[in-house]
Design an enzyme around this catalytic site. Sequence first.
Site, mmCIF file in Angstrom:
data_model
loop_
_atom_site.group_PDB
_atom_site.id
_atom_site.type_symbol
_atom_site.label_atom_id
_atom_site.label_comp_id
_atom_site.label_asym_id
_atom_site.label_seq_id
_atom_site.Cartn_x
_atom_site.Cartn_y
_atom_site.Cartn_z
ATOM 1 N N ARG A 113 0.822 -1.215 0.000
ATOM 2 C CA ARG A 113 0.000 0.000 0.000
ATOM 3 C C ARG A 113 0.853 1.263 0.000
ATOM 4 O O ARG A 113 0.458 2.276 -0.573
ATOM 5 C CB ARG A 113 -0.949 -0.009 1.199
ATOM 6 N N LYS A 159 -15.495 -15.159 4.464
ATOM 7 C CA LYS A 159 -16.604 -14.293 4.874
ATOM 8 C C LYS A 159 -17.813 -14.412 3.945
ATOM 9 O O LYS A 159 -17.984 -13.612 3.022
ATOM 10 C CB LYS A 159 -16.120 -12.848 4.955
ATOM 11 N N GLY A 210 -12.756 -4.623 1.559
ATOM 12 C CA GLY A 210 -14.159 -4.381 1.879
ATOM 13 C C GLY A 210 -14.761 -3.251 1.073
ATOM 14 O O GLY A 210 -15.918 -3.316 0.646
#
Length: 397
Positions: free
Chosen positions: A37, A198, A373
């Site tokens: 990142r 998930k 997300g």
Amino acid sequence: MLRLPNWRDAYVRGVRVLLRVDFNVPVEGGKVTNDFRLRMTIPTLTELRVRGARLVVASHLGRPKGKRVKSLSLQPVAKALEELLDYPVKFVDDITGEQAYRLSLKLKDGEIMLLQNLRFDEGEERNDDEFARRLARLADTYINDAFGTLHRRHASVCAITKFLPSYAGPLVLKETEVLMRVRTEPDRPLAVVFGGAKVADKIALIRQFLKTADVLIVGGAMAYTFLAAKGVGVGRSRVKKEYLEEAKGTLEEARRIGRVLALPEDHIAASSFSADAEPVLCRREIPNNLLGLDIGPKTVDRFSSLLRGAKMVLWNGPMGVFEWERFSEGTAGIARAIGRLRAYSVICGGDTIAAVERYGNIDRFSYVSTGGGAALQFLQNPYLPGISALLERRNTE
């Protein structure tokens, strides 16, 4: 098409620019262990520096819940960033106080300062106007280049836009462009691969892609909920019982409309959730005393076959516990299969990116999203809180 205010329209020479980035990276023993990142922001920081901006860089790290947590300080991140840039980064152990304010006023054109972890102040996660007002005091213009935070209604993402001229940075602009293309104008055939654990985060998106994808592939731990819904024995594998009916309905809908929704046909299982557990190949069903930790070789071959011919691929989530060597081959196999395709390939999610980097073929993917997300939520509804805040600010100017 989202018409976000573009950072290139901002006049920045000699101007203090509050640059919101996503430096939520793993730090162990005071060192950044994965700088992906950080590396993604280097072009943004470099261009703004060359344009003469006085950069006040802000990010969060982890979940300190409004308290100072030494292990979640951004000081190690400042050091790693300085090494990547080969340029000084002034770290200030402050967020909105006098120390940060005075340093922001002393910045010269092209200089960079990095604030302490935004989430050390509880006002950040509360989207508090007063905290945002104090933060805005450090700058004259705001640029959000943290796509991975746009789904958070936090002060440095939303409330801040009330107090400063606000723009979308290059990562945000590119991410939204790529994901909108996948969402509304994909190249055909479109293949979508979901993995990870998930089910709650992805089952609605799977149902949505039933309408637009040509091939849907589901692996990882979440596949066991779908297999259990079909009546396939999955042993002690992770099954979310509250989603069994929805998974069953999704499978029935795929069958009704003639859409391919592929699930694992064999598994690498073990008697315990452990890196040292002995792998057991299970064909079709998993015995009651075992739990699935990876997809099997037959499944890798079938999934790879389904991917051939795709012109666009979206991949989110590993196929197994890739961090453990014995249960990594499924994820590695899918990474190799997608990497070989002559297709526009998009990967998103921290675990997926980490897996692809581990296998050394990240350069074979067309676009690597910095959001996990946020990307999933954007694919369901592009008007995330951070995007709406930028659009509202544009419309009031």
